[in-house]
Design an enzyme around this catalytic site. Structure first.
Site, PDB file in Angstrom:
ATOM      1  N   ARG A   1      -3.749 -11.148  -5.350  1.00  0.00           N
ATOM      2  CA  ARG A   1      -3.624 -12.267  -6.297  1.00  0.00           C
ATOM      3  C   ARG A   1      -2.841 -13.380  -5.610  1.00  0.00           C
ATOM      4  NH1 ARG A   1       0.467 -11.129 -10.474  1.00  0.00           N
ATOM      5  NH2 ARG A   1       1.686 -12.648  -9.314  1.00  0.00           N
TER       6      ARG A   1
ATOM      7  N   HIS B   1       0.855 -15.050 -11.477  1.00  0.00           N
ATOM      8  CA  HIS B   1       0.157 -14.342 -12.561  1.00  0.00           C
ATOM      9  C   HIS B   1      -0.427 -15.353 -13.544  1.00  0.00           C
ATOM     10  CE1 HIS B   1      -0.709 -11.806 -15.960  1.00  0.00           C
ATOM     11  NE2 HIS B   1       0.094 -12.531 -16.700  1.00  0.00           N
TER      12      HIS B   1
ATOM     13  N   TYR C   1       9.481 -12.747  -6.395  1.00  0.00           N
ATOM     14  CA  TYR C   1       9.424 -11.299  -6.170  1.00  0.00           C
ATOM     15  C   TYR C   1       8.511 -10.894  -5.007  1.00  0.00           C
ATOM     16  CZ  TYR C   1       5.462 -12.032  -9.396  1.00  0.00           C
ATOM     17  OH  TYR C   1       4.330 -12.493 -10.011  1.00  0.00           O
TER      18      TYR C   1
END
Lengths: 464, 334
Positions: free
Chosen positions: A352, A356, A365
């Site tokens: 990805r 998100h 992160y």
């Protein structure tokens, strides 16, 4: 209503090991008292015989020529007995391999086995991938400007979106998650229709009821996005059962992420699909991250593809950044799903690249370098471009014309969508039921009268 | 005709009338249903339309919803509605909301049915009324039959309805027999959803009830009649939509209201009815509204405690007397 005549009884999978003769010697009682002699868990044991009792009877190889004293005959089928105490390993000796057709430079890998794609289809696949990329950039920017409340990009997963859609027909039903707008794009959803949904105006087919990117089109057999994770999986199985009852020449495809595979609905859907023998393709986009949760915190063993066998579902792992591999795998999956009336599980490995959603900053992160590497060195769109260019189907002039055109169309679509009126007040009460019940009719009437009498207390953008 | 036979015949007739209708759930086929409601259906309609499923409520409920999304009309049986809690996401988030979220593009013609409420001696996880739970959710219709006529007419209406319907039966009523009219035995028979039935007319006090409690309310009305109190008993039949006009019209006539339900008192069906009457007919009330409900505890197993935890006929009689000033009101006695 009988079962469709096209359904074949599933035959023994060639990949299952079938012992013609029990490979273990008879043991004497003495051995049982020697724990070391019977409790050796070595990899070679597991690789030799790992599949014994878990398959449904009809999927297992018959054990007719095995001595009946060495077989346990159960309602679920026959199981070979062994005096050896051997635990089945928690993970396979070798990870399932990943099917790939195009290498990182977009060149065909020697001897690769794939479904041929015509120039017309290949060029449409490429232009749709570019359109999807551009749409993401423009809509993401619109969210950042505060013009829409939310957006989620598909960056890095363009090949999954477009190539899987290209391998299906519009008769096949789609139960999406929320990162597959490319499937709708492939089926003909216009940029204006995308923009209308994101802006929740009255031209939106959902009448502004759902948050941005929760598209739906009954005309294109694309079911309205369900925000609750993985609920679309059992729905897909139910719809596939409907196709089976109607004997349609079509299947269902449902998409989900690596995180979605942890939901109970994943288990329910795979198990039911195998038991009910329905034509459904489970397409997992394993992009490594469920918001900030990496796959290492999501599951163990060998990812999602390994689960298929546990449920009696045929499965394959593909390179999610290789459009040709995805196209070929989904094409083959569709053939098997329909002609054999069975579920198929596809795990596409990808990354990805985007956050998100617009509510997320993934650099908090995960390393920026990692994101950039996938964005540049592993871009599925660039890889596919190299392949069509090497075929002489694409050139840099066409490229710049396409990108400029699409961007202009998108900016125009946003401007139009922004100007279209929002849904009128009456729409607040419609579609709760097929026919509005009396209490809702009363509420609508009362609210309309109240707003008319006291317009100063209500926003001016709600038309009566 | 027993309620069981009424439900069975309704299923049979609707499956026969519409090939899109099918039944799925645990033990509905070979075993003919845990309570034999689906008796004979597997034999008649075959395993494609009477599906024994693996034991995953969330699975067969979600699959039913998906089948309803695309053309079929599933009837999903829960062995008891307590187990529907494992599937409530699909009932609320998927079935109830999809027509609205898709702006009418996806209708969900599905029936969720099974025994609801207190059975006998089966403890907390088999004895709970979910009427108020489901009735709070827009998009769902919630029906609670009492008699055999209710069972036939409402189940047939539920199956034909284009919206998702939660159909709450009662295990203790399955074996009870009720007289049925010739009209209700006709295969075209159907009851309207959203309409209550006045089971017994009266002029002194209104008693609303649903499911098994209708029987208790009727028994209470008989006792009250002997003491000169004329009670009007309303069988709600439909919890959502709720027939507010029938309830309010009755209260405007009797000026007193007792609500009866087996479920928990807080946020219960009685609370909603009470609010409706306060909002629409406050000036007509001559006495405080009383709610008779199950005790505010999970159902105990021990028979003596279980009896104390669910409404009894005497509770209804006493409440009606208080409302009619035949005994000291609760508030004054405290």
């Amino acid at each position: 209503m009988g079962l469709p005549s096209m359904i074949k009884q599933s035959s023994c999978l060639s990949s299952l090991t079938h012992p013609q003769k029990p490979p273990f010697p008879a043991r004497n009682a003495q051995n049982f008292r020697d724990p070391d002699a019977n409790f050796r868990m070595t990899a070679t044991l597991f690789s030799a015989r790992r599949f014994k009792s878990v398959k449904a009877e009809k999927q297992l190889c018959p054990l007719d020529n095995v001595d009946h004293n060495q077989v346990l005959d159960l309602p679920g089928g026959k199981v070979v007995l062994t005096p050896e105490m051997r635990f089945i390993s928690e993970s396979p000796v070798e990870r399932a391999q990943c099917y790939r057709v195009l290498d990182n430079d977009g060149q065909l890998i020697m001897c690769s086995n794939f479904k041929k794609v015509s120039e017309e289809i290949a060029v449409k696949m490429y232009t749709d991938m570019v359109t999807l990329q551009t749409m993401d950039a423009v809509f993401y920017e619109a969210q950042r400007q505060g013009r829409i409340s939310f957006y989620a990009t598909t960056i890095g997963e363009e090949a999954i979106n477009i190539a899987s859609a290209a391998a299906l027909t519009t008769d096949d039903l789609v139960f999406p998650q929320y990162r597959e707008p490319g499937v709708l794009l492939w089926r003909g959803f216009t940029l204006q229709e995308f923009a209308n949904q994101c802006f929740g105006n009255k031209a939106d087919y959902g009448k502004g009821r759902q948050m941005p990117i929760h598209y739906g089109s009954s005309k294109l057999n694309y079911f309205t996005v369900s925000a609750t994770i993985a609920t679309q999986l059992p729905h897909a199985v139910g719809a596939a059962y409907s196709l089976k009852m109607d004997r349609r020449n079509a299947c269902v495809i449902t998409y989900f992420g690596d995180g979605g595979s942890s939901e109970g609905d994943f288990h329910a859907a795979l198990n039911f699909s195998a038991v009910m023998e329905v034509p459904v393709i489970f397409f997992c986009r394993n992009n490594g991250w469920a918001i900030s949760t990496p796959t290492s915190d999501q599951f163990r063993s060998d990812g999602v593809v390994g689960r298929g066998r546990g449920y009696g579902v045929r499965s394959i792992r593909v390179d999610g950044n290789d459009a040709l591999a995805i196209y070929s795998a989904v094409h083959a999956a569709r053939e098997m799903a329909i002609s054999e009336c069975r579920p198929i599980l596809i795990e596409a490995l990808t990354y990805r690249v985007g956050h998100h959603s617009t509510s997320d900053d993934s650099t908090k992160y995960r390393p920026v370098d990692e994101i950039e590497w996938w964005r540049s060195a592993r871009d599925p769109v660039a890889r596919f471009r190299k392949w069509i260019e090497s075929n002489g189907w694409w050139c840099s002039e066409a490229e710049s014309e396409l990108r400029n055109n699409v961007r202009e169309q998108l900016l125009h679509a946003i401007q139009v969508a922004e100007k279209v009126e929002k849904p009128p007040l009456a729409e607040l009460f419609m579609d709760v039921y097929d026919v509005p019940p009396s209490n809702l009719c009363e509420q609508e009437k009362l609210l309309g009268e109240t707003v008319r009498r006291n317009p100063q207390y209500y926003p001016s953008d709600v038309s009566l | 005709m027993t309620v069981r036979d009424a439900l069975n015949s309704a299923l049979d007739e609707e499956m026969s009338a519409d090939p899109k209708v099918f039944l799925m759930g645990e033990e509905v086929g070979e075993y003919q249903g845990a309570y034999k409601i689906s008796k004979g259906l597997l034999e008649k309609y075959g395993p494609e339309r009477v599906l024994d499923t693996p034991i995953t409520e969330a699975g067969f409920t979600g699959i039913g919803v998906g089948a309803a999304y695309y053309g079929l009309r599933p009837i999903v049986e829960f062995m008891t509605f307590n187990f529907s809690m494992q599937a409530i996401d699909h009932i609320i988030n998927s079935a109830a909301k999809s027509n609205y979220m898709s702006a009418g593009q996806i209708s969900v013609p599905i029936v969720f049915r099974g025994p609801n409420g207190a059975a006998a001696g089966v403890g907390a996880q088999h004895s709970q009324c979910y009427a108020a739970w489901y009735a709070t959710c827009p998009g769902l219709k919630v029906l609670c039959p009492y008699s055999s006529e209710d069972a036939r007419g409402l189940l047939k209406a539920a199956i034909r309805d284009p919206d998702p319907v939660v159909f709450l039966e009662n295990e203790l009523l399955y074996g009870e027999s009720f007289p049925v009219s010739a009209e209700s035995l006709d295969s075209s028979f159907c009851l309207p959803i959203g309409k209550a039935k006045i089971e017994r007319e009266g002029k002194d006090v209104t008693i609303t009830a649903f499911s098994k409690m209708v029987g208790y309310a009727l028994k209470a009305a008989e006792i009250l009649a002997k003491e000169g109190i004329s009670a009007e008993v309303i069988n709600l039949r439909s919890i959502r939509p709720l027939d507010r006009s029938t309830i309010n019209a009755s209260v405007r006539k009797t000026n007193r209201l007792i609500t009866v339900e087996e479920g928990f008192p807080q946020h219960g069906v009685g609370a909603e009815i009470c609010t409706s009457v306060i909002e629409e007919s406050f000036g007509y009330l001559d006495a405080p509204v009383e709610r008779i409900a199950g005790a505010d505890v999970p159902m105990p197993y021990a028979a003596n405690l279980e009896r104390m935890a669910v409404p009894q006929v005497e509770d209804i009689v006493r409440a009606a007397k208080r409302a009619c000033y035949r005994s000291v009101p609760l508030a004054a006695a405290a």
